[in-house]
Scaffold this motif. Structure first.
Motif, PDB file in Angstrom:
ATOM      1  N   CYS A  28      50.000  46.954  45.450  1.00 57.28           N
ATOM      2  CA  CYS A  28      49.215  45.786  45.521  1.00 57.28           C
ATOM      3  C   CYS A  28      49.952  44.628  46.482  1.00 57.28           C
ATOM      4  CB  CYS A  28      48.910  45.079  44.230  1.00 57.28           C
ATOM      5  SG  CYS A  28      47.692  45.836  43.166  1.00 57.28           S
ATOM      6  N   SER A  29      48.953  43.831  47.272  1.00 56.14           N
ATOM      7  CA  SER A  29      49.191  42.854  48.092  1.00 56.14           C
ATOM      8  C   SER A  29      50.398  42.096  47.303  1.00 56.14           C
ATOM      9  CB  SER A  29      48.358  42.283  48.836  1.00 56.14           C
ATOM     10  OG  SER A  29      48.664  40.770  49.320  1.00 56.14           O
ATOM     11  N   LYS A  30      51.442  41.716  47.946  1.00 58.43           N
ATOM     12  CA  LYS A  30      52.150  40.334  47.120  1.00 58.43           C
ATOM     13  C   LYS A  30      51.541  39.205  47.232  1.00 58.43           C
ATOM     14  CE  LYS A  30      56.414  42.625  48.331  1.00 58.43           C
ATOM     15  NZ  LYS A  30      57.986  42.410  49.164  1.00 58.43           N
ATOM     16  N   ARG A  31      50.477  39.075  48.113  1.00 58.33           N
ATOM     17  CA  ARG A  31      49.647  37.701  47.871  1.00 58.33           C
ATOM     18  C   ARG A  31      48.545  37.557  47.132  1.00 58.33           C
ATOM     19  NH1 ARG A  31      49.850  36.169  54.499  1.00 58.33           N
ATOM     20  NH2 ARG A  31      52.215  36.278  54.626  1.00 58.33           N
ATOM     21  N   LEU A  32      48.379  38.878  46.293  1.00 61.40           N
ATOM     22  CA  LEU A  32      47.077  38.976  45.641  1.00 61.40           C
ATOM     23  C   LEU A  32      46.866  38.048  44.582  1.00 61.40           C
ATOM     24  CD1 LEU A  32      44.797  41.126  45.792  1.00 61.40           C
ATOM     25  CD2 LEU A  32      45.627  42.343  43.814  1.00 61.40           C
ATOM     26  N   ARG A  33      45.639  37.460  44.600  1.00 63.86           N
ATOM     27  CA  ARG A  33      45.536  36.139  43.602  1.00 63.86           C
ATOM     28  C   ARG A  33      44.660  36.519  42.589  1.00 63.86           C
ATOM     29  NH1 ARG A  33      42.525  32.688  44.820  1.00 63.86           N
ATOM     30  NH2 ARG A  33      41.729  33.382  46.946  1.00 63.86           N
ATOM     31  N   GLU A  34      43.739  37.645  42.722  1.00 57.61           N
ATOM     32  CA  GLU A  34      42.874  37.981  41.795  1.00 57.61           C
ATOM     33  C   GLU A  34      42.630  39.389  41.973  1.00 57.61           C
ATOM     34  OE1 GLU A  34      38.856  36.147  42.143  1.00 57.61           O
ATOM     35  OE2 GLU A  34      39.788  34.167  42.687  1.00 57.61           O
ATOM     36  N   LEU A  35      42.494  40.010  40.497  1.00 55.55           N
ATOM     37  CA  LEU A  35      42.801  41.604  40.544  1.00 55.55           C
ATOM     38  C   LEU A  35      41.652  42.018  39.476  1.00 55.55           C
ATOM     39  CD1 LEU A  35      43.813  44.513  40.984  1.00 55.55           C
ATOM     40  CD2 LEU A  35      45.452  44.287  39.682  1.00 55.55           C
ATOM     41  N   TYR A  36      40.864  42.905  39.549  1.00 54.23           N
ATOM     42  CA  TYR A  36      39.795  43.211  38.931  1.00 54.23           C
ATOM     43  C   TYR A  36      39.729  44.863  38.612  1.00 54.23           C
ATOM     44  CZ  TYR A  36      38.150  38.623  39.705  1.00 54.23           C
ATOM     45  OH  TYR A  36      37.967  37.462  39.774  1.00 54.23           O
ATOM     46  N   LEU A  76      49.994  36.819  41.223  1.00 54.57           N
ATOM     47  CA  LEU A  76      48.339  36.942  40.607  1.00 54.57           C
ATOM     48  C   LEU A  76      48.042  35.890  39.542  1.00 54.57           C
ATOM     49  CD1 LEU A  76      46.501  39.186  41.057  1.00 54.57           C
ATOM     50  CD2 LEU A  76      47.086  40.264  38.870  1.00 54.57           C
ATOM     51  N   GLU A  77      47.116  35.337  39.709  1.00 52.06           N
ATOM     52  CA  GLU A  77      46.394  34.290  38.761  1.00 52.06           C
ATOM     53  C   GLU A  77      45.279  34.657  37.805  1.00 52.06           C
ATOM     54  OE1 GLU A  77      45.269  31.024  41.227  1.00 52.06           O
ATOM     55  OE2 GLU A  77      47.215  30.710  42.218  1.00 52.06           O
ATOM     56  N   ILE A  78      44.693  35.901  38.457  1.00 51.37           N
ATOM     57  CA  ILE A  78      43.544  36.178  37.436  1.00 51.37           C
ATOM     58  C   ILE A  78      43.546  37.501  37.446  1.00 51.37           C
ATOM     59  CG2 ILE A  78      40.930  36.224  37.051  1.00 51.37           C
ATOM     60  CD1 ILE A  78      40.699  33.778  38.826  1.00 51.37           C
ATOM     61  N   LEU A  79      43.566  38.113  36.215  1.00 49.97           N
ATOM     62  CA  LEU A  79      43.672  39.701  35.928  1.00 49.97           C
ATOM     63  C   LEU A  79      42.410  39.875  34.893  1.00 49.97           C
ATOM     64  CD1 LEU A  79      44.749  42.293  36.293  1.00 49.97           C
ATOM     65  CD2 LEU A  79      46.680  41.737  34.407  1.00 49.97           C
ATOM     66  N   ASP A  80      41.677  41.141  35.126  1.00 52.16           N
ATOM     67  CA  ASP A  80      40.822  41.761  34.391  1.00 52.16           C
ATOM     68  C   ASP A  80      40.863  43.151  34.245  1.00 52.16           C
ATOM     69  OD1 ASP A  80      38.719  42.390  32.881  1.00 52.16           O
ATOM     70  OD2 ASP A  80      37.121  41.261  33.746  1.00 52.16           O
ATOM     71  N   CYS A  81      41.609  43.377  33.105  1.00 52.92           N
ATOM     72  CA  CYS A  81      41.927  44.824  32.719  1.00 52.92           C
ATOM     73  C   CYS A  81      41.047  45.517  31.697  1.00 52.92           C
ATOM     74  CB  CYS A  81      43.399  45.082  32.845  1.00 52.92           C
ATOM     75  SG  CYS A  81      44.285  43.899  31.432  1.00 52.92           S
ATOM     76  N   LEU A 120      51.316  44.666  27.721  1.00 47.70           N
ATOM     77  CA  LEU A 120      51.194  43.888  28.611  1.00 47.70           C
ATOM     78  C   LEU A 120      52.333  43.673  29.485  1.00 47.70           C
ATOM     79  CD1 LEU A 120      48.980  41.251  27.227  1.00 47.70           C
ATOM     80  CD2 LEU A 120      48.160  43.165  28.154  1.00 47.70           C
ATOM     81  N   GLU A 121      53.370  44.621  29.248  1.00 47.33           N
ATOM     82  CA  GLU A 121      54.642  44.418  30.186  1.00 47.33           C
ATOM     83  C   GLU A 121      54.320  44.664  31.678  1.00 47.33           C
ATOM     84  OE1 GLU A 121      57.583  43.745  28.899  1.00 47.33           O
ATOM     85  OE2 GLU A 121      56.900  43.725  26.940  1.00 47.33           O
ATOM     86  N   GLY A 122      54.877  44.091  32.387  1.00 51.16           N
ATOM     87  CA  GLY A 122      54.565  43.830  33.892  1.00 51.16           C
ATOM     88  C   GLY A 122      53.762  42.578  34.120  1.00 51.16           C
ATOM     89  N   CYS A 123      53.113  42.130  33.238  1.00 51.39           N
ATOM     90  CA  CYS A 123      52.188  40.774  33.411  1.00 51.39           C
ATOM     91  C   CYS A 123      52.850  39.687  34.369  1.00 51.39           C
ATOM     92  CB  CYS A 123      51.734  40.125  31.928  1.00 51.39           C
ATOM     93  SG  CYS A 123      50.281  39.317  32.003  1.00 51.39           S
ATOM     94  N   PRO A 124      52.203  39.423  35.175  1.00 47.66           N
ATOM     95  CA  PRO A 124      52.856  38.337  36.286  1.00 47.66           C
ATOM     96  C   PRO A 124      53.226  37.141  35.569  1.00 47.66           C
ATOM     97  CG  PRO A 124      50.939  39.442  37.376  1.00 47.66           C
ATOM     98  CD  PRO A 124      50.759  39.894  35.981  1.00 47.66           C
ATOM     99  N   LYS A 125      54.219  36.289  36.039  1.00 49.43           N
ATOM    100  CA  LYS A 125      54.660  35.179  34.977  1.00 49.43           C
ATOM    101  C   LYS A 125      53.715  34.107  35.467  1.00 49.43           C
ATOM    102  CE  LYS A 125      59.379  36.716  34.923  1.00 49.43           C
ATOM    103  NZ  LYS A 125      61.015  36.333  35.463  1.00 49.43           N
ATOM    104  N   LYS A 126      53.051  34.036  36.669  1.00 45.73           N
ATOM    105  CA  LYS A 126      52.301  32.821  37.168  1.00 45.73           C
ATOM    106  C   LYS A 126      50.539  33.183  36.753  1.00 45.73           C
ATOM    107  CE  LYS A 126      55.003  31.763  41.112  1.00 45.73           C
ATOM    108  NZ  LYS A 126      55.051  31.783  42.339  1.00 45.73           N
ATOM    109  N   LEU A 127      50.394  34.085  35.951  1.00 47.30           N
ATOM    110  CA  LEU A 127      48.790  34.644  35.575  1.00 47.30           C
ATOM    111  C   LEU A 127      48.331  33.425  34.904  1.00 47.30           C
ATOM    112  CD1 LEU A 127      47.233  36.974  35.822  1.00 47.30           C
ATOM    113  CD2 LEU A 127      47.910  37.549  33.561  1.00 47.30           C
ATOM    114  N   LYS A 128      47.101  32.855  35.111  1.00 44.92           N
ATOM    115  CA  LYS A 128      46.470  31.903  34.546  1.00 44.92           C
ATOM    116  C   LYS A 128      45.440  32.387  33.618  1.00 44.92           C
ATOM    117  CE  LYS A 128      47.712  28.642  38.121  1.00 44.92           C
ATOM    118  NZ  LYS A 128      47.263  27.543  39.023  1.00 44.92           N
ATOM    119  N   GLU A 129      44.850  33.437  33.975  1.00 38.49           N
ATOM    120  CA  GLU A 129      43.603  33.906  33.161  1.00 38.49           C
ATOM    121  C   GLU A 129      43.612  35.665  32.953  1.00 38.49           C
ATOM    122  OE1 GLU A 129      39.782  33.052  34.707  1.00 38.49           O
ATOM    123  OE2 GLU A 129      40.198  31.046  35.480  1.00 38.49           O
TER     124      GLU A 129
END
Length: 271
Positions: free
Chosen positions: A143-151, A168-173, A182-191
């Motif tokens: 994934c791109s290091k600048r990715l903000r939203e991943l679905y 990453l700020e938004i993740l829908d898995c 959820l190991e590997g979940c980005p530290k800056k994730l908001k949603e």
């Protein structure tokens, strides 16, 4: 400025189009096999449903948006023009790789690409990626290091979140049947949306700055770590935890929620 020639069954070439055209819709032109001949002025191209189109080579160099959904014969994104910012290639069932994408690409939608095995090739500047229903995708690496939203909804071969970019700020898995942690979940994730993940047993690894969490239907969650209730849940809406089974921590978590719904929960040690 705009040309609409969709469902022209006999159209096999785009050569001869006048310069100055900004938008071209040649969707469902079943005889079209190449994009050679696109005018350099073109900025938006719709070629969805061109089932025999096997290459993107020939696109206008100034193209900014490309919609090539349901192009069943398209094996790669090679040939994407450098100026391209958005591409929809949903249900391109022969697509196996994202290599060849424009470096300036900001948004990529490749839902239901059932032959896609890897995210390697994602452009570095990509900000939004939707690879939902890619059933054999087994890793988020690349994934791109600048990715903000991943679905990545319904990626049924995905076992973990390892490879998620840090920003990453938004993740829908949601509906990822093999996702067990959820190991590997980005530290800056908001949603975070992890609805109906039957193998998920713990929320350990959640971002500490989470503002919205929806784990509706993830029946087997048994652990909510203390740091969620102490830091992340304060001032956040924990949306629809309905039908989840939580073993402890509900009292502390609920005391800091702005809204909370726990219908049909089975809480072993709730106070």
């Amino acid at each position: 400025k705009e040309i609409y020639c969709h469902e022209c069954a006999s159209l096999f070439s785009l050569k001869g189009l006048v310069e100055g055209v900004k938008l071209l819709d040649c969707s469902k032109c079943l005889s079209l096999r190449t994009l050679e001949g696109c005018p350099d002025s073109l900025e938006i191209l719709y070629c969805s449903g061109c089932i025999f189109l096997s290459s993107l080579k020939g696109c206008s160099k100034g193209l900014k948006e490309l919609y090539c959904n349901y192009c069943y014969s398209l094996p790669s994104l090679e040939g994407c023009p450098e100026a391209l910012e958005k591409i929809h290639c949903n249900r391109c069932i022969s697509l196996t790789s994202l290599k060849g994408c424009s470096k300036k690409l900001k948004e990529l939608y490749c839902r239901h690409c059932t032959s896609l095995v890897s995210l390697n090739g994602c452009p570095e500047g990509l900000e939004i990626l939707d690879c939902s229903f890619c059933s054999i995708l087994a890793s988020l690496e690349g994934c791109s290091k600048r990715l903000r939203e991943l679905y990545c909804t319904d990626c049924t071969s995905l076992p973990s979140l390892k490879g998620c970019p840090e920003n990453l700020e938004i993740l829908d898995c949601s509906f990822c049947n093999l996702l067990s942690s959820l190991e590997g979940c980005p530290k800056k994730l908001k949603e975070l949306y992890c609805r109906y993940c039957p193998s998920l047993i713990s929320l350990k690894g959640c971002s500490r700055v989470l503002k919205k969490l929806d784990c509706t239907g993830s029946f087997n969650i048994k652990y909510i770590p203390g740091y969620i209730s102490d830091r992340a849940i304060k001032g956040m809406s924990l949306s629809r935890i309905a039908m989840c089974k939580v073993s402890y921590g509900i009292a502390e978590a609920a005391s800091k929620l702005t809204s909370f719904f726990a219908g049909r929960c089975q809480c072993a040690n709730a106070r």
